[in-house]
Motif scaffolding. Structure first.
Motif, mmCIF file in Angstrom:
data_model
loop_
_atom_site.group_PDB
_atom_site.id
_atom_site.type_symbol
_atom_site.label_atom_id
_atom_site.label_comp_id
_atom_site.label_asym_id
_atom_site.label_seq_id
_atom_site.Cartn_x
_atom_site.Cartn_y
_atom_site.Cartn_z
ATOM 1 N N ILE A 190 52.208 67.674 36.541
ATOM 2 C CA ILE A 190 51.035 67.155 35.826
ATOM 3 C C ILE A 190 51.322 65.718 35.387
ATOM 4 O O ILE A 190 52.470 65.262 35.395
ATOM 5 C CB ILE A 190 50.673 68.029 34.597
ATOM 6 N N VAL A 191 50.248 65.015 35.015
ATOM 7 C CA VAL A 191 50.394 63.631 34.570
ATOM 8 C C VAL A 191 50.221 63.607 33.053
ATOM 9 O O VAL A 191 49.225 64.097 32.522
ATOM 10 C CB VAL A 191 49.330 62.728 35.231
ATOM 11 N N VAL A 192 51.225 63.062 32.371
ATOM 12 C CA VAL A 192 51.206 63.039 30.905
ATOM 13 C C VAL A 192 50.992 61.605 30.424
ATOM 14 O O VAL A 192 51.808 60.719 30.715
ATOM 15 C CB VAL A 192 52.558 63.564 30.354
ATOM 16 N N PRO A 193 49.888 61.336 29.710
ATOM 17 C CA PRO A 193 49.708 59.985 29.182
ATOM 18 C C PRO A 193 50.578 59.771 27.945
ATOM 19 O O PRO A 193 50.453 60.493 26.956
ATOM 20 C CB PRO A 193 48.216 59.941 28.828
ATOM 21 N N GLU A 194 51.464 58.796 28.027
ATOM 22 C CA GLU A 194 52.320 58.506 26.870
ATOM 23 C C GLU A 194 51.648 57.493 25.972
ATOM 24 O O GLU A 194 51.892 57.435 24.776
ATOM 25 C CB GLU A 194 53.660 57.955 27.353
ATOM 26 N N GLN A 251 55.337 65.093 34.925
ATOM 27 C CA GLN A 251 56.119 66.165 34.308
ATOM 28 C C GLN A 251 55.845 67.460 35.050
ATOM 29 O O GLN A 251 54.689 67.788 35.336
ATOM 30 C CB GLN A 251 55.682 66.294 32.841
ATOM 31 N N LYS A 252 56.920 68.176 35.339
ATOM 32 C CA LYS A 252 56.729 69.490 35.955
ATOM 33 C C LYS A 252 56.555 70.517 34.863
ATOM 34 O O LYS A 252 57.332 70.515 33.895
ATOM 35 C CB LYS A 252 57.960 69.860 36.780
ATOM 36 N N ILE A 253 55.575 71.400 35.017
ATOM 37 C CA ILE A 253 55.513 72.536 34.095
ATOM 38 C C ILE A 253 55.515 73.812 34.939
ATOM 39 O O ILE A 253 55.093 73.796 36.104
ATOM 40 C CB ILE A 253 54.274 72.510 33.155
#
Ligand code: NAD
Ligand code: ZN
Length: 346
Positions: free
Chosen positions: A319-323, A331-333
């Motif tokens: 998935i794409v995580v906005p920081e 990030q892999k979940i």
């Protein structure tokens, strides 16, 4: 007119300008010897722009033929793909001939996939006529069709020989179609360049197109086959693709991505994957543009479609995580977390 060169395995130019469609024959002739050109387009774009393009191609020594299919995402199917291939064969197109895709992302994805597989691959030129296709889908060589099980599940990586982007064609786009492009441009800003978003809001097309193309060019050059950082461009798409599918495509791609970006930001924050909750900023920005960001769907059904996502690898999904605004990471979940991720986003 501005020119970018994408340095993929087979490099190609992207030409960007206003009212350059009528010069297409010349720009293609500068790169490709006279041959037979099959123009592929949809029923709406055909009536608007195919004449000027055909005239320009003939003036520069190309022989032309044309395949037209009904406009819209519902055409992005195996059936249309197969009809295009049969039409290419009926027209006697050979390996040294050329496909020209004139239209939005649906025309580009279908034509590119047909080009990748007809006679094991022939050349194609992309002439995007939507804002979305200009800032996103015409660059990078991802082609494909939808299967009954989900979006873009069959396709190929097949780079075009040239992209000709004439943003004068936006004059005939409906507001809702322009918004599809706004969503993908905001996505590029979220992933790579926070200052871009303000320009998107000001509808500064020339600037936004050049920055989006430039951002996508760098990412595609670094990761042509989407195994690493290119996946950042999927921000909003895991949930967005589910929304397109569940709504039977009544929610179009950009609108689904807009909803998806807000939901994925919210979910990432609630799962503790990022310290910043950017969902409020995104909601205000996108609603200000006119997007409806509601997601009135059942999380179980969403989860069903998310399960067919191409970003799944074994028992995990990337998935794409906005920081922050303008900075995302991958990030892999675990797949076992996916249902909760979707639920937290809604
Ligand atoms: P689209 O091609 O269906 O075009 C939207 C509508 O606008 C259609 O009705 C079309 O006939 C009409 N249209 C096109 N140009 C016009 C013009 N100049 N004036 C008036 N009407 C015009 O959709 P789209 O939004 O361009 O693209 C969406 C598709 O792109 C989706 O299938 C999505 O999955 C795909 N996509 C692919 C990539 C990629 O990298 N390959 C990236 C993003 C999106
Ligand atoms: Zn997209």
């Amino acid at each position: 007119m501005n020119k970018f060169t994408v340095s993929t395995k087979r490099p190609y130019d992207i030409l960007i300008g206003q009212d350059i469609l009528k010069g297409s024959g010349k720009y293609i002739r500068e790169r490709i010897d006279p041959c037979k050109v099959c123009l592929v387009t949809d029923s709406k774009v055909n009536g608007l722009y195919s004449q000027v393009l055909t005239t320009s191609l003939i003036e520069h020594g190309f022989q032309t033929c044309k395949v037209v299919f009904p406009e819209g995402e519902h055409s992005k199917t195996m059936n249309t793909y197969s009809n295009i291939l049969e039409a290419l064969a009926d027209e006697g197109m050979s390996r040294s001939d050329l496909i020209v895709a004139l239209g939005g992302g649906v025309v580009g994805d279908l034509s590119g996939f047909a080009a990748s597989s007809y006679m094991r691959g022939i050349r194609y030129v992309q002439i995007p006529t939507t804002y979305l296709a200009t800032v996103d889908s015409s660059v990078g060589g991802k082609t494909g069709i939808n299967l009954l099980n989900g979006k873009n599940l069959a396709g190929a990586f097949w780079q075009p020989s040239l992209v000709i982007s004439d943003y004068k064609t936006f004059d005939t786009l409906e507001d809702d179609e322009l918004l599809n492009g706004v969503a993908e441009a905001v996505k590029s800003g979220m992933v790579a360049e926070n200052t871009l978003i303000d320009k998107v809001l000001r509808r500064d097309y020339a600037y936004v197109i050049e920055r989006c193309v430039s951002i996508k060019k760098s990412i595609v050059e670094a990761d042509e086959r989407d195994t690493g950082m290119r996946q950042l461009l999927n921000f909003g798409h895991t949930i967005g693709h589910c929304i397109e599918k569940i709504s039977s495509f009544s929610v179009s791609h950009g609108h689904a991505v807009a909803k998806g970006m807000v939901a994925e930001s919210k979910a990432a924050f609630k799962m503790g994957l990022t310290e910043n909750d950017v969902s409020g900023y995104l909601r205000d920005t996108l609603e200000g543009c006119g997007f409806d960001l509601s997601i009135p769907y059942d999380p179980d059904e969403m989860y069903y479609y998310a399960h067919n996502d191409k970003k799944i690898n074994g028992d995990s999904i990337t998935i794409v995580v906005p920081e922050a605004i303008g900075k995302c990471r991958l990030q892999k979940i675990a797949l076992s977390e996916l249902h909760r991720y979707i639920e937290l986003g809604l």
